[in-house]
Motif scaffolding. Sequence first.
Motif, PDB file in Angstrom:
ATOM      1  N   HIS A 168      33.142  57.815   7.868  1.00 57.45           N
ATOM      2  CA  HIS A 168      32.650  56.506   8.307  1.00 57.45           C
ATOM      3  C   HIS A 168      33.639  55.763   9.213  1.00 57.45           C
ATOM      4  O   HIS A 168      33.563  54.544   9.356  1.00 57.45           O
ATOM      5  N   LEU A 169      34.529  56.505   9.830  1.00 56.14           N
ATOM      6  CA  LEU A 169      35.511  55.884  10.717  1.00 56.14           C
ATOM      7  C   LEU A 169      34.901  55.527  12.069  1.00 56.14           C
ATOM      8  O   LEU A 169      33.976  56.172  12.543  1.00 56.14           O
ATOM      9  N   GLY A 170      35.451  54.487  12.694  1.00 56.27           N
ATOM     10  CA  GLY A 170      35.025  54.086  14.029  1.00 56.27           C
ATOM     11  C   GLY A 170      35.580  55.033  15.083  1.00 56.27           C
ATOM     12  O   GLY A 170      36.263  56.015  14.769  1.00 56.27           O
ATOM     13  N   PRO A 171      35.317  54.754  16.362  1.00 63.25           N
ATOM     14  CA  PRO A 171      35.788  55.638  17.440  1.00 63.25           C
ATOM     15  C   PRO A 171      37.307  55.599  17.613  1.00 63.25           C
ATOM     16  O   PRO A 171      37.977  54.653  17.182  1.00 63.25           O
TER      17      PRO A 171
ATOM     18  N   VAL B  65      35.499  49.615  12.935  1.00 67.36           N
ATOM     19  CA  VAL B  65      35.292  49.176  14.321  1.00 67.36           C
ATOM     20  C   VAL B  65      35.991  50.128  15.281  1.00 67.36           C
ATOM     21  O   VAL B  65      35.404  50.638  16.240  1.00 67.36           O
ATOM     22  N   VAL B  66      37.256  50.360  15.040  1.00 64.27           N
ATOM     23  CA  VAL B  66      38.058  51.276  15.849  1.00 64.27           C
ATOM     24  C   VAL B  66      39.214  51.737  14.978  1.00 64.27           C
ATOM     25  O   VAL B  66      39.771  50.950  14.201  1.00 64.27           O
ATOM     26  N   VAL B  67      39.577  52.992  15.066  1.00 62.54           N
ATOM     27  CA  VAL B  67      40.635  53.499  14.207  1.00 62.54           C
ATOM     28  C   VAL B  67      42.001  53.334  14.865  1.00 62.54           C
ATOM     29  O   VAL B  67      42.114  53.268  16.086  1.00 62.54           O
ATOM     30  N   GLY B  68      43.016  53.259  14.022  1.00 62.51           N
ATOM     31  CA  GLY B  68      44.374  53.391  14.511  1.00 62.51           C
ATOM     32  C   GLY B  68      45.032  52.172  15.110  1.00 62.51           C
ATOM     33  O   GLY B  68      46.161  52.250  15.582  1.00 62.51           O
ATOM     34  N   VAL B  69      44.343  51.009  15.104  1.00 57.11           N
ATOM     35  CA  VAL B  69      44.982  49.801  15.633  1.00 57.11           C
ATOM     36  C   VAL B  69      45.682  49.113  14.466  1.00 57.11           C
ATOM     37  O   VAL B  69      45.148  48.205  13.835  1.00 57.11           O
ATOM     38  N   GLY B  70      46.861  49.588  14.158  1.00 54.76           N
ATOM     39  CA  GLY B  70      47.627  49.028  13.052  1.00 54.76           C
ATOM     40  C   GLY B  70      48.249  47.693  13.418  1.00 54.76           C
ATOM     41  O   GLY B  70      48.059  47.160  14.525  1.00 54.76           O
ATOM     42  N   ASN B  71      49.003  47.160  12.489  1.00 59.44           N
ATOM     43  CA  ASN B  71      49.500  45.792  12.626  1.00 59.44           C
ATOM     44  C   ASN B  71      50.375  45.595  13.858  1.00 59.44           C
ATOM     45  O   ASN B  71      50.221  44.616  14.598  1.00 59.44           O
ATOM     46  N   ILE B  72      51.294  46.486  14.077  1.00 56.75           N
ATOM     47  CA  ILE B  72      52.202  46.343  15.223  1.00 56.75           C
ATOM     48  C   ILE B  72      51.414  46.273  16.524  1.00 56.75           C
ATOM     49  O   ILE B  72      51.599  45.370  17.355  1.00 56.75           O
ATOM     50  N   TYR B  73      50.499  47.229  16.692  1.00 56.63           N
ATOM     51  CA  TYR B  73      49.805  47.370  17.964  1.00 56.63           C
ATOM     52  C   TYR B  73      48.723  46.311  18.145  1.00 56.63           C
ATOM     53  O   TYR B  73      48.406  45.933  19.278  1.00 56.63           O
ATOM     54  N   ALA B  74      48.167  45.792  17.048  1.00 53.38           N
ATOM     55  CA  ALA B  74      47.216  44.680  17.151  1.00 53.38           C
ATOM     56  C   ALA B  74      47.922  43.447  17.693  1.00 53.38           C
ATOM     57  O   ALA B  74      47.417  42.749  18.589  1.00 53.38           O
ATOM     58  N   ASN B  75      49.116  43.152  17.174  1.00 49.70           N
ATOM     59  CA  ASN B  75      49.896  42.027  17.676  1.00 49.70           C
ATOM     60  C   ASN B  75      50.189  42.169  19.163  1.00 49.70           C
ATOM     61  O   ASN B  75      50.026  41.219  19.939  1.00 49.70           O
ATOM     62  N   GLU B  76      50.614  43.358  19.552  1.00 46.81           N
ATOM     63  CA  GLU B  76      51.015  43.573  20.938  1.00 46.81           C
ATOM     64  C   GLU B  76      49.822  43.537  21.894  1.00 46.81           C
ATOM     65  O   GLU B  76      49.900  42.967  22.990  1.00 46.81           O
ATOM     66  N   ALA B  77      48.696  44.116  21.497  1.00 49.87           N
ATOM     67  CA  ALA B  77      47.510  44.129  22.361  1.00 49.87           C
ATOM     68  C   ALA B  77      46.970  42.719  22.557  1.00 49.87           C
ATOM     69  O   ALA B  77      46.561  42.343  23.670  1.00 49.87           O
ATOM     70  N   LEU B  78      46.961  41.924  21.501  1.00 51.76           N
ATOM     71  CA  LEU B  78      46.465  40.547  21.613  1.00 51.76           C
ATOM     72  C   LEU B  78      47.371  39.704  22.504  1.00 51.76           C
ATOM     73  O   LEU B  78      46.902  38.832  23.237  1.00 51.76           O
ATOM     74  N   PHE B  79      48.665  39.971  22.466  1.00 47.86           N
ATOM     75  CA  PHE B  79      49.574  39.248  23.367  1.00 47.86           C
ATOM     76  C   PHE B  79      49.251  39.579  24.819  1.00 47.86           C
ATOM     77  O   PHE B  79      49.126  38.680  25.668  1.00 47.86           O
ATOM     78  N   LEU B  80      49.097  40.858  25.125  1.00 52.68           N
ATOM     79  CA  LEU B  80      48.802  41.248  26.500  1.00 52.68           C
ATOM     80  C   LEU B  80      47.448  40.710  26.964  1.00 52.68           C
ATOM     81  O   LEU B  80      47.264  40.420  28.147  1.00 52.68           O
ATOM     82  N   ALA B  81      46.516  40.564  26.020  1.00 49.88           N
ATOM     83  CA  ALA B  81      45.193  40.036  26.367  1.00 49.88           C
ATOM     84  C   ALA B  81      45.176  38.512  26.400  1.00 49.88           C
ATOM     85  O   ALA B  81      44.175  37.916  26.818  1.00 49.88           O
ATOM     86  N   GLY B  82      46.260  37.874  25.955  1.00 51.92           N
ATOM     87  CA  GLY B  82      46.328  36.410  25.958  1.00 51.92           C
ATOM     88  C   GLY B  82      45.431  35.760  24.921  1.00 51.92           C
ATOM     89  O   GLY B  82      45.000  34.606  25.091  1.00 51.92           O
TER      90      GLY B  82
END
Length: 271
Positions: free
Chosen positions: A130-133, A165-182
């Motif tokens: 049942h994992l996301g893409p 929703v999507v696999v593999g977006v752990g805590n570190i990378y969620a923080n970093e992606a949201l920063f780049l997206a503003g």
Amino acid sequence: MPELPEVETTRRGIEPHLTGHRFEHILVRERRLRWPIPAGLEQQLLGQTVQGVRRRAKYLLIDFPHGTLIAHLGMSGSLRLVEPGTALQKHDHVEFRLDSGLALRLHDPRRFGALLWTEAPAEHHPLLAHLGPEPLAEAFNGSYLYQSIHHRKQAIKSAIMDHHVVVGVGNIYANEALFLAGIDPRRACQRIARERIENLAGTIRHVLAAAVEQGGTTLRDFVNPEGRPGYFQQTLNVYGRGGAPCRACGTPIAHTVIGQRASFYCPVCQR
């Protein structure tokens, strides 16, 4: 814990040394991992040839003609290739000795990792079904992310960390992606414009791809299969930098807790 880039780094490191090689000796020193190592696993794999090594989310899939060994590194685990005669360490719980002479060892101080066996297609296993893409696959794009989360009231950071929703977006990378997206990690999904959510899908892909190329992020325990750490932490913009100046505007990075996870963001650059 090892996140998707660290697991992919491990896959890339061990795959050339496993594929086409046989397991000639298997030593299980400790079966009490997150789930007990199945009784008889040694007999299932002894003398069998590895057909390939894949990754699904944070799971490593080691394929054999008659089934798949599913490995998870848990909180502090690692799979390392060692030369013949290398002394076993205290937390080396399993060793797979290859016909090449090398040995693959599961090292896991906290024992939250797992080694499971399935004869059915691995994708049908309850842990994977049942994992996301995958975030680096074509199925994950801006349109998909918007359709999946735009109606939610929850914080955007929690939404992109949902493995349905999507696999593999752990805590570190969620923080970093949201920063780049503003995007402020606390903002509710339903209060974010479609264009911004679609752009976020691109920053998620960018951050994870960059981390994979740099060997993952070492914060505590992780090392790659040869024992070398990753270096992506040297380029982190917000994670773990609470109180430090934002690299873009100089404002002190804010630190809060979202969904019981440490969260970092710039109060000026992210809205």
